[in-house]
Design a protein around this motif. Structure first.
Motif, PDB file in Angstrom:
ATOM      1  N   LEU A  83       2.051   2.050  -3.465  1.00 27.23           N
ATOM      2  CA  LEU A  83       0.988   2.661  -4.267  1.00 27.23           C
ATOM      3  C   LEU A  83       0.785   4.131  -3.902  1.00 27.23           C
ATOM      4  O   LEU A  83       0.453   4.954  -4.759  1.00 27.23           O
ATOM      5  N   LEU A  84       0.980   4.467  -2.632  1.00 24.97           N
ATOM      6  CA  LEU A  84       0.853   5.860  -2.210  1.00 24.97           C
ATOM      7  C   LEU A  84       1.966   6.722  -2.779  1.00 24.97           C
ATOM      8  O   LEU A  84       1.727   7.843  -3.231  1.00 24.97           O
ATOM      9  N   LEU A  85       3.180   6.211  -2.768  1.00 22.90           N
ATOM     10  CA  LEU A  85       4.343   7.015  -3.140  1.00 22.90           C
ATOM     11  C   LEU A  85       4.626   7.012  -4.637  1.00 22.90           C
ATOM     12  O   LEU A  85       5.083   8.011  -5.182  1.00 22.90           O
ATOM     13  N   ALA A  86       4.367   5.880  -5.301  1.00 18.76           N
ATOM     14  CA  ALA A  86       4.689   5.769  -6.732  1.00 18.76           C
ATOM     15  C   ALA A  86       3.668   4.877  -7.418  1.00 18.76           C
ATOM     16  O   ALA A  86       3.967   3.735  -7.781  1.00 18.76           O
ATOM     17  N   PRO A  87       2.434   5.366  -7.604  1.00 22.82           N
ATOM     18  CA  PRO A  87       1.358   4.503  -8.085  1.00 22.82           C
ATOM     19  C   PRO A  87       1.558   3.930  -9.478  1.00 22.82           C
ATOM     20  O   PRO A  87       1.020   2.856  -9.769  1.00 22.82           O
ATOM     21  N   VAL A  88       2.301   4.611 -10.344  1.00 24.93           N
ATOM     22  CA  VAL A  88       2.520   4.091 -11.698  1.00 24.93           C
ATOM     23  C   VAL A  88       3.878   3.413 -11.813  1.00 24.93           C
ATOM     24  O   VAL A  88       3.974   2.238 -12.187  1.00 24.93           O
ATOM     25  N   SER A  89       4.963   4.127 -11.482  1.00 28.74           N
ATOM     26  CA  SER A  89       6.299   3.541 -11.602  1.00 28.74           C
ATOM     27  C   SER A  89       6.505   2.360 -10.658  1.00 28.74           C
ATOM     28  O   SER A  89       7.284   1.446 -10.948  1.00 28.74           O
ATOM     29  N   ILE A  99       0.840  -1.206   0.000  1.00 27.49           N
ATOM     30  CA  ILE A  99       0.000   0.000   0.000  1.00 27.49           C
ATOM     31  C   ILE A  99       0.873   1.253   0.000  1.00 27.49           C
ATOM     32  O   ILE A  99       0.576   2.241  -0.695  1.00 27.49           O
ATOM     33  N   ALA A 100       1.964   1.234   0.757  1.00 29.08           N
ATOM     34  CA  ALA A 100       2.867   2.393   0.814  1.00 29.08           C
ATOM     35  C   ALA A 100       3.463   2.690  -0.559  1.00 29.08           C
ATOM     36  O   ALA A 100       3.597   3.858  -0.955  1.00 29.08           O
ATOM     37  N   ALA A 120       5.849  -3.536  -8.728  1.00 33.30           N
ATOM     38  CA  ALA A 120       6.438  -3.959  -7.445  1.00 33.30           C
ATOM     39  C   ALA A 120       5.357  -4.063  -6.373  1.00 33.30           C
ATOM     40  O   ALA A 120       5.317  -5.022  -5.583  1.00 33.30           O
ATOM     41  N   ALA A 121       4.466  -3.070  -6.336  1.00 30.94           N
ATOM     42  CA  ALA A 121       3.374  -3.098  -5.362  1.00 30.94           C
ATOM     43  C   ALA A 121       2.485  -4.318  -5.601  1.00 30.94           C
ATOM     44  O   ALA A 121       2.044  -4.978  -4.645  1.00 30.94           O
ATOM     45  N   ALA A 122       2.209  -4.618  -6.876  1.00 30.57           N
ATOM     46  CA  ALA A 122       1.367  -5.765  -7.198  1.00 30.57           C
ATOM     47  C   ALA A 122       1.992  -7.065  -6.710  1.00 30.57           C
ATOM     48  O   ALA A 122       1.297  -7.961  -6.222  1.00 30.57           O
ATOM     49  N   ALA A 123       3.333  -7.176  -6.837  1.00 30.19           N
ATOM     50  CA  ALA A 123       4.016  -8.392  -6.389  1.00 30.19           C
ATOM     51  C   ALA A 123       3.931  -8.549  -4.875  1.00 30.19           C
ATOM     52  O   ALA A 123       3.597  -9.624  -4.358  1.00 30.19           O
ATOM     53  N   VAL A 124       4.210  -7.470  -4.154  1.00 32.45           N
ATOM     54  CA  VAL A 124       4.202  -7.536  -2.691  1.00 32.45           C
ATOM     55  C   VAL A 124       2.784  -7.784  -2.178  1.00 32.45           C
ATOM     56  O   VAL A 124       2.553  -8.623  -1.297  1.00 32.45           O
ATOM     57  N   ALA A 133      -6.461   9.302   0.275  1.00 32.43           N
ATOM     58  CA  ALA A 133      -7.131   9.016   1.545  1.00 32.43           C
ATOM     59  C   ALA A 133      -7.509   7.540   1.636  1.00 32.43           C
ATOM     60  O   ALA A 133      -7.391   6.921   2.708  1.00 32.43           O
ATOM     61  N   VAL A 134      -7.945   6.967   0.525  1.00 28.93           N
ATOM     62  CA  VAL A 134      -8.315   5.548   0.516  1.00 28.93           C
ATOM     63  C   VAL A 134      -7.115   4.683   0.866  1.00 28.93           C
ATOM     64  O   VAL A 134      -7.184   3.779   1.711  1.00 28.93           O
ATOM     65  N   LEU A 135      -5.980   4.948   0.221  1.00 24.04           N
ATOM     66  CA  LEU A 135      -4.783   4.148   0.467  1.00 24.04           C
ATOM     67  C   LEU A 135      -4.250   4.368   1.882  1.00 24.04           C
ATOM     68  O   LEU A 135      -3.732   3.425   2.508  1.00 24.04           O
ATOM     69  N   ALA A 136      -4.398   5.583   2.408  1.00 24.42           N
ATOM     70  CA  ALA A 136      -3.962   5.852   3.780  1.00 24.42           C
ATOM     71  C   ALA A 136      -4.776   5.035   4.785  1.00 24.42           C
ATOM     72  O   ALA A 136      -4.234   4.496   5.762  1.00 24.42           O
ATOM     73  N   VAL A 137      -6.077   4.918   4.553  1.00 26.29           N
ATOM     74  CA  VAL A 137      -6.923   4.113   5.437  1.00 26.29           C
ATOM     75  C   VAL A 137      -6.511   2.644   5.367  1.00 26.29           C
ATOM     76  O   VAL A 137      -6.425   1.955   6.398  1.00 26.29           O
TER      77      VAL A 137
END
Length: 411
Positions: free
Chosen positions: A312-318, A309-310, A322-326, A386-390
């Motif tokens: 996706l918050l910091l680098a949603p495209v680039s 989630i972090a 990596a986010a998808a794998a984790v 806000a969604v990702l922060a929750v």
């Protein structure tokens, strides 16, 4: 509640049935085909949400309900399942649920908004029945390998989700009937599963007819289940983990597309995340079954969820791949671990079904808040931060619940 270590449940003795229907390969095939259906019809709709929203003129909140309604009714239908299995038998209940699931898939694509949501209700109830029936069935049929078999069928569930997520857009192009043709095609998978499960219904009838000796005493239900902290910890672990999963099932492709990623690539990222979930869903229950405590596994899954989630918050495209794998490892592992808790924290198939009814009811009622809540919060704030922060905060809740659920205690 009693504390035990390395407790192995005993299986009630049933006279052998001289029939090919009793072959373990038929049972395993049936379980795997049923499991393929348990996530496919939900994952298939995620890449289509934007198109459905535009085609039917739905708001973001109303679009979130497409995923929320099935999840909500998984929670509503779960407590009824133990009664159904006691009255009709697990095999017949599973067959009926698969057929109802296929009917719900077809109803969902009837050209009207009420039919869309009615189909979602039917799908949710059918999945609820399967969610509660399968852990008890696995514990009954594989009493000494329950955790490993939980990993096998939870992995198969995610394989079905991966296939559905990746194939939905291509199916739309191949069939040429828009999103309705693509989503409706998944009813064929339910029909195949029903045909494959039919031998188990016939076998169960033969077994009942072959029983000549008095039946063994039935396992006693878990007394005061709804008052036990461990039951609530397992329910919260499953519920909050599922809330995170279903929120991303509903909105991850849209989140990525809103940040500039193409729709096709966003669908591939989502499919890749589902594919990686397979590894977590298979390996984590295997590890859990070899441990007396699963607290470390639960904390690891929560930490990986938070890390994804972090990103996706910091680098949603680039950072999307990596986010998808984790997130894939975390979400698949959390699913497998939650299901493993049901069989590891109980001493009988009846107890597993009873605990499964509670955890699925509580868990999916919690999970139902995710997609619609995320859609409403996005509509309110105009973005996804806000969604990702929750979701990041909720990863800590999963860790706390998993710490309690992972202790070596049997209900």
């Amino acid at each position: 509640m009693s504390v035990t270590r390395a407790q192995q449940p005993l299986r009630t003795s049933v006279p052998a049935v001289p029939s090919r229907l009793a072959h373990p390969a038929l049972l395993l095939t049936g379980i795997l085909l049923v499991a393929l259906n348990m996530r496919a019809c939900l994952a298939a709709i995620s890449p289509m949400v934007g198109e459905i929203q535009r085609g039917l003129g739905l708001s973001a909140t109303a679009s979130g309900l497409i995923t929320t309604v099935p999840v909500l009714f998984q929670g509503v239908g779960a407590p009824l399942t133990p009664r159904l299995t006691r009255r009709f038998g697990t095999e017949r209940v599973v067959l009926g649920a698969v057929l109802v699931l296929g009917a719900g898939v077809l109803l969902r694509v009837v050209p009207s908004v009420p039919a869309l949501y009615a189909g979602c209700v039917v799908i949710g109830v059918a999945i609820a029945v399967l969610n509660v029936s399968m852990p008890g069935l696995v514990k009954r049929e594989f009493p000494h390998r329950a955790a490993a078999m939980t990993g096998v069928y939870s992995t198969t569930m995610l394989v079905g989700a991966t296939l559905a997520a990746g194939a939905s857009v291509p199916l739309e192009h191949v069939l040429g009937g828009g999103w309705r043709a693509s989503l409706g095609a998944w009813s064929l998978l339910a029909l195949v599963a029903a045909l494959a499960w039919l031998p188990q219904v016939l076998r169960s009838r033969q077994e009942r007819a072959a029983v000549a000796a008095p039946e063994a005493p039935k396992a006693k239900p878990i007394a005061g289940l709804w008052r036990l902290p461990l039951a609530w910890q397992i329910s919260l672990f499953m519920g909050v983990s599922s809330l995170m999963v279903y929120t991303l099932v509903a909105w991850l492709p849209t989140v990525l597309a809103d940040h500039g990623m193409s729709r096709d690539e966003a669908g591939l990222v989502f499919a890749f995340s589902n594919l990686v979930q397979v590894a977590g869903a298979f390996l984590v229950p295997l590890l859990a079954g070899r441990m007396t405590r699963q607290r470390g596994l639960a904390l690891t899954m929560a930490a990986l969820n938070g890390a994804g989630i972090a990103v996706l918050l910091l680098a949603p495209v680039s950072g999307a791949w990596a986010a998808a794998a984790v997130l894939g490892v975390a979400q698949g592992g959390s699913l497998g671990l939650g299901l493993a808790f049901i069989v590891l924290r109980t001493s009988s198939a009846a107890g597993a079904a009873q605990l499964g009814g509670m955890t699925q009811a509580v868990g999916y009622l919690i999970a139902a808040l995710g997609p619609v809540g995320a859609g409403a919060l996005h509509q309110l704030t105009g973005g996804w931060t806000a969604v990702l922060a929750v979701l990041l905060v909720l990863a800590a809740v999963v860790a706390a619940a998993g710490w309690g659920a992972g202790r070596n205690t049997t209900l």
